[in-house]
Design a protein around this motif. Structure first.
Motif, PDB file in Angstrom:
ATOM      1  N   MET A   1      79.273  15.418   4.958  1.00 57.31           N
ATOM      2  CA  MET A   1      78.941  15.008   3.622  1.00 57.31           C
ATOM      3  C   MET A   1      79.665  15.835   2.574  1.00 57.31           C
ATOM      4  N   LEU A   2      79.964  17.073   2.871  1.00 52.77           N
ATOM      5  CA  LEU A   2      80.606  17.946   1.897  1.00 52.77           C
ATOM      6  C   LEU A   2      82.136  17.952   1.990  1.00 52.77           C
ATOM      7  N   GLU A   3      82.686  17.153   2.890  1.00 49.25           N
ATOM      8  CA  GLU A   3      84.128  17.164   3.105  1.00 49.25           C
ATOM      9  C   GLU A   3      84.943  17.029   1.815  1.00 49.25           C
ATOM     10  N   PRO A   4      84.566  16.145   0.880  1.00 55.42           N
ATOM     11  CA  PRO A   4      85.384  16.000  -0.332  1.00 55.42           C
ATOM     12  C   PRO A   4      85.443  17.256  -1.206  1.00 55.42           C
ATOM     13  N   VAL A   5      84.488  18.152  -1.071  1.00 57.99           N
ATOM     14  CA  VAL A   5      84.447  19.325  -1.945  1.00 57.99           C
ATOM     15  C   VAL A   5      84.497  20.654  -1.180  1.00 57.99           C
ATOM     16  N   GLU A   6      84.768  20.616   0.115  1.00 64.37           N
ATOM     17  CA  GLU A   6      84.808  21.854   0.883  1.00 64.37           C
ATOM     18  C   GLU A   6      85.838  22.828   0.340  1.00 64.37           C
ATOM     19  N   GLY A   7      86.984  22.332  -0.086  1.00 63.41           N
ATOM     20  CA  GLY A   7      88.013  23.202  -0.652  1.00 63.41           C
ATOM     21  C   GLY A   7      87.523  23.909  -1.907  1.00 63.41           C
ATOM     22  N   PHE A   8      86.813  23.181  -2.758  1.00 62.55           N
ATOM     23  CA  PHE A   8      86.266  23.760  -3.974  1.00 62.55           C
ATOM     24  C   PHE A   8      85.230  24.830  -3.642  1.00 62.55           C
ATOM     25  N   ILE A   9      84.370  24.543  -2.672  1.00 59.83           N
ATOM     26  CA  ILE A   9      83.351  25.505  -2.264  1.00 59.83           C
ATOM     27  C   ILE A   9      84.022  26.744  -1.665  1.00 59.83           C
ATOM     28  N   ASP A  10      85.031  26.534  -0.822  1.00 58.44           N
ATOM     29  CA  ASP A  10      85.752  27.668  -0.241  1.00 58.44           C
ATOM     30  C   ASP A  10      86.325  28.564  -1.329  1.00 58.44           C
ATOM     31  N   GLU A  11      86.920  27.957  -2.346  1.00 62.91           N
ATOM     32  CA  GLU A  11      87.502  28.732  -3.441  1.00 62.91           C
ATOM     33  C   GLU A  11      86.421  29.509  -4.198  1.00 62.91           C
ATOM     34  N   MET A  12      85.269  28.877  -4.445  1.00 65.41           N
ATOM     35  CA  MET A  12      84.165  29.579  -5.100  1.00 65.41           C
ATOM     36  C   MET A  12      83.741  30.799  -4.281  1.00 65.41           C
ATOM     37  N   LEU A  13      83.647  30.628  -2.970  1.00 66.38           N
ATOM     38  CA  LEU A  13      83.198  31.722  -2.117  1.00 66.38           C
ATOM     39  C   LEU A  13      84.228  32.846  -2.061  1.00 66.38           C
ATOM     40  N   ARG A  14      85.512  32.485  -2.084  1.00 64.05           N
ATOM     41  CA  ARG A  14      86.555  33.519  -2.127  1.00 64.05           C
ATOM     42  C   ARG A  14      86.457  34.318  -3.425  1.00 64.05           C
ATOM     43  N   GLU A  15      86.230  33.623  -4.541  1.00 57.72           N
ATOM     44  CA  GLU A  15      86.054  34.311  -5.819  1.00 57.72           C
ATOM     45  C   GLU A  15      84.811  35.191  -5.778  1.00 57.72           C
ATOM     46  N   ASN A  16      83.746  34.690  -5.178  1.00 55.36           N
ATOM     47  CA  ASN A  16      82.512  35.459  -5.068  1.00 55.36           C
ATOM     48  C   ASN A  16      82.700  36.735  -4.260  1.00 55.36           C
ATOM     49  N   ALA A  17      83.557  36.674  -3.259  1.00 57.91           N
ATOM     50  CA  ALA A  17      83.781  37.839  -2.409  1.00 57.91           C
ATOM     51  C   ALA A  17      84.337  39.008  -3.222  1.00 57.91           C
ATOM     52  N   GLN A  18      85.029  38.698  -4.309  1.00 58.74           N
ATOM     53  CA  GLN A  18      85.609  39.733  -5.161  1.00 58.74           C
ATOM     54  C   GLN A  18      84.644  40.184  -6.264  1.00 58.74           C
ATOM     55  N   GLU A  37      81.254  20.598 -12.361  1.00 54.53           N
ATOM     56  CA  GLU A  37      82.705  20.778 -12.372  1.00 54.53           C
ATOM     57  C   GLU A  37      83.462  19.745 -11.552  1.00 54.53           C
ATOM     58  N   GLN A  38      82.812  19.163 -10.556  1.00 54.59           N
ATOM     59  CA  GLN A  38      83.488  18.212  -9.678  1.00 54.59           C
ATOM     60  C   GLN A  38      82.893  16.812  -9.750  1.00 54.59           C
ATOM     61  N   GLY A  39      81.785  16.654 -10.468  1.00 57.92           N
ATOM     62  CA  GLY A  39      81.117  15.354 -10.539  1.00 57.92           C
ATOM     63  C   GLY A  39      80.537  14.928  -9.201  1.00 57.92           C
ATOM     64  N   PHE A  40      80.299  15.893  -8.320  1.00 55.02           N
ATOM     65  CA  PHE A  40      79.794  15.623  -6.975  1.00 55.02           C
ATOM     66  C   PHE A  40      78.296  15.878  -6.960  1.00 55.02           C
ATOM     67  N   GLU A  41      77.524  14.831  -7.054  1.00 57.75           N
ATOM     68  CA  GLU A  41      76.075  14.967  -7.146  1.00 57.75           C
ATOM     69  C   GLU A  41      75.354  14.620  -5.855  1.00 57.75           C
ATOM     70  N   GLN A  42      76.085  14.451  -4.773  1.00 65.55           N
ATOM     71  CA  GLN A  42      75.481  14.111  -3.492  1.00 65.55           C
ATOM     72  C   GLN A  42      75.007  15.347  -2.737  1.00 65.55           C
ATOM     73  N   ALA A  43      75.413  16.522  -3.199  1.00 64.75           N
ATOM     74  CA  ALA A  43      75.039  17.754  -2.517  1.00 64.75           C
ATOM     75  C   ALA A  43      73.629  18.177  -2.919  1.00 64.75           C
ATOM     76  N   SER A  44      72.958  18.803  -1.989  1.00 69.69           N
ATOM     77  CA  SER A  44      71.646  19.380  -2.257  1.00 69.69           C
ATOM     78  C   SER A  44      71.642  20.777  -1.650  1.00 69.69           C
ATOM     79  N   TYR A  45      70.608  21.529  -1.938  1.00 73.79           N
ATOM     80  CA  TYR A  45      70.474  22.871  -1.381  1.00 73.79           C
ATOM     81  C   TYR A  45      70.614  22.816   0.144  1.00 73.79           C
ATOM     82  N   SER A  46      69.915  21.874   0.762  1.00 69.01           N
ATOM     83  CA  SER A  46      69.900  21.818   2.226  1.00 69.01           C
ATOM     84  C   SER A  46      71.260  21.436   2.809  1.00 69.01           C
TER      85      SER A  46
END
Length: 70
Positions: A1-18, A37-46
């Motif tokens: 389900m998160l495939e379309p935004v995995e790259g964006f999430i990865d980038e956020m986590l890399r920034e967070n690591a710093q 930021e991505q207009g992706f509203e299908q994601a939830s906490y779970s």
């Protein structure tokens, strides 16, 4: 389900690591940023949490012992 935004999430986590510990995004904040930021509203906490647990989302070089809430 998160495939379309995995790259964006990865980038956020890399920034967070710093970032200082108190300034890192929580899963709730990641979900909010995906919608804003991505207009992706299908994601939830779970779904974001499950993606992190499966390892389908980058752990930003932290290995199994990371300091992000899961």
């Amino acid at each position: 389900m998160l495939e379309p935004v995995e790259g964006f999430i990865d980038e956020m986590l890399r920034e967070n690591a710093q970032a200082p510990r108190k300034q890192r995004d929580t899963i709730d904040r990641i979900v909010q940023r995906l919608a804003a930021e991505q207009g992706f509203e299908q994601a939830s906490y779970s779904t974001v949490r499950a993606g992190r647990a499966r390892g389908s989302i980058c752990r930003a070089g932290r290995g199994a012992h990371h300091s992000y809430p899961v």
